[in-house]
Design a protein around this motif. Sequence first.
Motif, PDB file in Angstrom:
ATOM      1  N   SER A 112     -16.981 -30.781 -17.131  1.00  0.00           N
ATOM      2  CA  SER A 112     -17.575 -29.490 -16.626  1.00  0.00           C
ATOM      3  C   SER A 112     -16.731 -28.708 -15.636  1.00  0.00           C
ATOM      4  CB  SER A 112     -19.230 -29.719 -16.014  1.00  0.00           C
ATOM      5  OG  SER A 112     -20.122 -30.286 -16.732  1.00  0.00           O
ATOM      6  N   LEU A 113     -16.160 -29.477 -14.784  1.00  0.00           N
ATOM      7  CA  LEU A 113     -15.231 -28.979 -13.756  1.00  0.00           C
ATOM      8  C   LEU A 113     -13.958 -28.587 -14.513  1.00  0.00           C
ATOM      9  CD1 LEU A 113     -14.426 -28.338 -10.958  1.00  0.00           C
ATOM     10  CD2 LEU A 113     -13.519 -30.746 -10.680  1.00  0.00           C
ATOM     11  N   LEU A 114     -13.639 -29.441 -15.459  1.00  0.00           N
ATOM     12  CA  LEU A 114     -12.340 -28.935 -16.337  1.00  0.00           C
ATOM     13  C   LEU A 114     -12.539 -27.517 -17.130  1.00  0.00           C
ATOM     14  CD1 LEU A 114      -9.659 -30.222 -17.023  1.00  0.00           C
ATOM     15  CD2 LEU A 114     -10.355 -30.983 -18.874  1.00  0.00           C
ATOM     16  N   ALA A 115     -13.912 -27.342 -17.597  1.00  0.00           N
ATOM     17  CA  ALA A 115     -14.088 -25.933 -18.437  1.00  0.00           C
ATOM     18  C   ALA A 115     -14.129 -24.813 -17.209  1.00  0.00           C
ATOM     19  CB  ALA A 115     -15.591 -26.416 -18.932  1.00  0.00           C
ATOM     20  N   GLY A 116     -14.592 -25.067 -15.937  1.00  0.00           N
ATOM     21  CA  GLY A 116     -14.517 -24.057 -15.185  1.00  0.00           C
ATOM     22  C   GLY A 116     -13.472 -23.557 -14.626  1.00  0.00           C
ATOM     23  N   ILE A 117     -12.381 -24.426 -14.586  1.00  0.00           N
ATOM     24  CA  ILE A 117     -10.803 -23.887 -14.070  1.00  0.00           C
ATOM     25  C   ILE A 117     -10.485 -22.370 -14.561  1.00  0.00           C
ATOM     26  CG2 ILE A 117      -8.677 -24.637 -13.516  1.00  0.00           C
ATOM     27  CD1 ILE A 117      -9.680 -27.437 -13.686  1.00  0.00           C
ATOM     28  N   PRO A 118     -10.377 -21.647 -13.991  1.00  0.00           N
ATOM     29  CA  PRO A 118      -9.575 -20.666 -14.583  1.00  0.00           C
ATOM     30  C   PRO A 118      -8.270 -20.483 -15.396  1.00  0.00           C
ATOM     31  CG  PRO A 118     -10.276 -20.053 -12.325  1.00  0.00           C
ATOM     32  CD  PRO A 118     -10.111 -21.355 -12.615  1.00  0.00           C
ATOM     33  N   SER A 119      -7.894 -20.000 -16.309  1.00  0.00           N
ATOM     34  CA  SER A 119      -6.755 -20.157 -17.200  1.00  0.00           C
ATOM     35  C   SER A 119      -5.489 -19.970 -16.207  1.00  0.00           C
ATOM     36  CB  SER A 119      -6.540 -18.967 -18.091  1.00  0.00           C
ATOM     37  OG  SER A 119      -7.780 -19.180 -19.112  1.00  0.00           O
ATOM     38  N   ILE A 155      -4.958 -29.549 -23.251  1.00  0.00           N
ATOM     39  CA  ILE A 155      -5.755 -29.972 -21.945  1.00  0.00           C
ATOM     40  C   ILE A 155      -6.958 -28.916 -21.945  1.00  0.00           C
ATOM     41  CG2 ILE A 155      -5.816 -30.269 -19.459  1.00  0.00           C
ATOM     42  CD1 ILE A 155      -2.997 -30.988 -19.595  1.00  0.00           C
ATOM     43  N   MET A 156      -6.627 -27.589 -22.239  1.00  0.00           N
ATOM     44  CA  MET A 156      -7.606 -26.618 -22.060  1.00  0.00           C
ATOM     45  C   MET A 156      -8.873 -26.552 -22.835  1.00  0.00           C
ATOM     46  SD  MET A 156      -5.052 -23.219 -20.875  1.00  0.00           S
ATOM     47  CE  MET A 156      -6.562 -22.126 -20.636  1.00  0.00           C
TER      48      MET A 156
END
Length: 287
Positions: A112-119, A155-156
Amino acid sequence: MKKNRMIERAIHGVFLILGLLTVGCVLLITIYLVISGIPAITEIGLFDFLFGTEWASTATEPSYGILPFILTSVYGTAGAILIGVPIGFFTAVYLSKLANSKVKAFMEGAVSLLAGIPSVVYGLVGMLVLVPAVREIYDIPDGASLFSAIIVLAIMILPSIIKVSMTALEAVPKEYEDASLALGATPVETYFRVSVPSAKSGIATAVVLGVGRAIGEAMAVMMVSGNVPNMPSLFQSVRFLTTAVASEMSYSSGLQQQALFSIALVLFLFIMLINATLNFFLKKEKN
């Protein structure tokens, strides 16, 4: 009783309006892109636009060939999918079926943290860490390349693939797995021969979301790919369809601006084609 029916009809009407609004937004975007993009294609020529190998929009005699952008986007997306889908899929199977509750809770939080990181943060880390590492490891002049973009994109797309695949796997009825275990199958055999096939529609949706994010990403890719309109090569600076639009739209005008809208139209059609193709094969398998 009559009051409940009225409430249900009102809720049904609200949902219908919201659904129509969503469809209307897609139609408006489609119409706008077609109207804005067709004039440039008409003026440049469809063949020269799609299969031209040189992009020089600010030259004295400008060229508007987008084949390098198309191939780079295809190769970059394919590479990200080849790396990201297996990692995301096996991670989802592990977390939904094999991991204990503590590991699962920790890993879900990390995903979830990985999903919330801005591009832009992905791009910044890639530019400061990945690009120099690629330059040193492979002994090349510049690490900003298609290879770096593929790694960042892989990764994204992981959070989308992991979370949607987990939801699909956890929705498989437990009775299916119990029946398989009762027939003598091992837990791992059950998960891969019963649970995964039962959840294939949801897993396919996860892949579609991953493809959509990979092919539509601009900022992070621009920061690690070099953003040069070369024909694609693994360790050479390249430019994607998305970065072509993002890098020139702010100062474009006239035919150049229309050509950028045409690139956006091509990108939009790519995503629609991918969705339509996958839906076709899924429906064919169900029949």
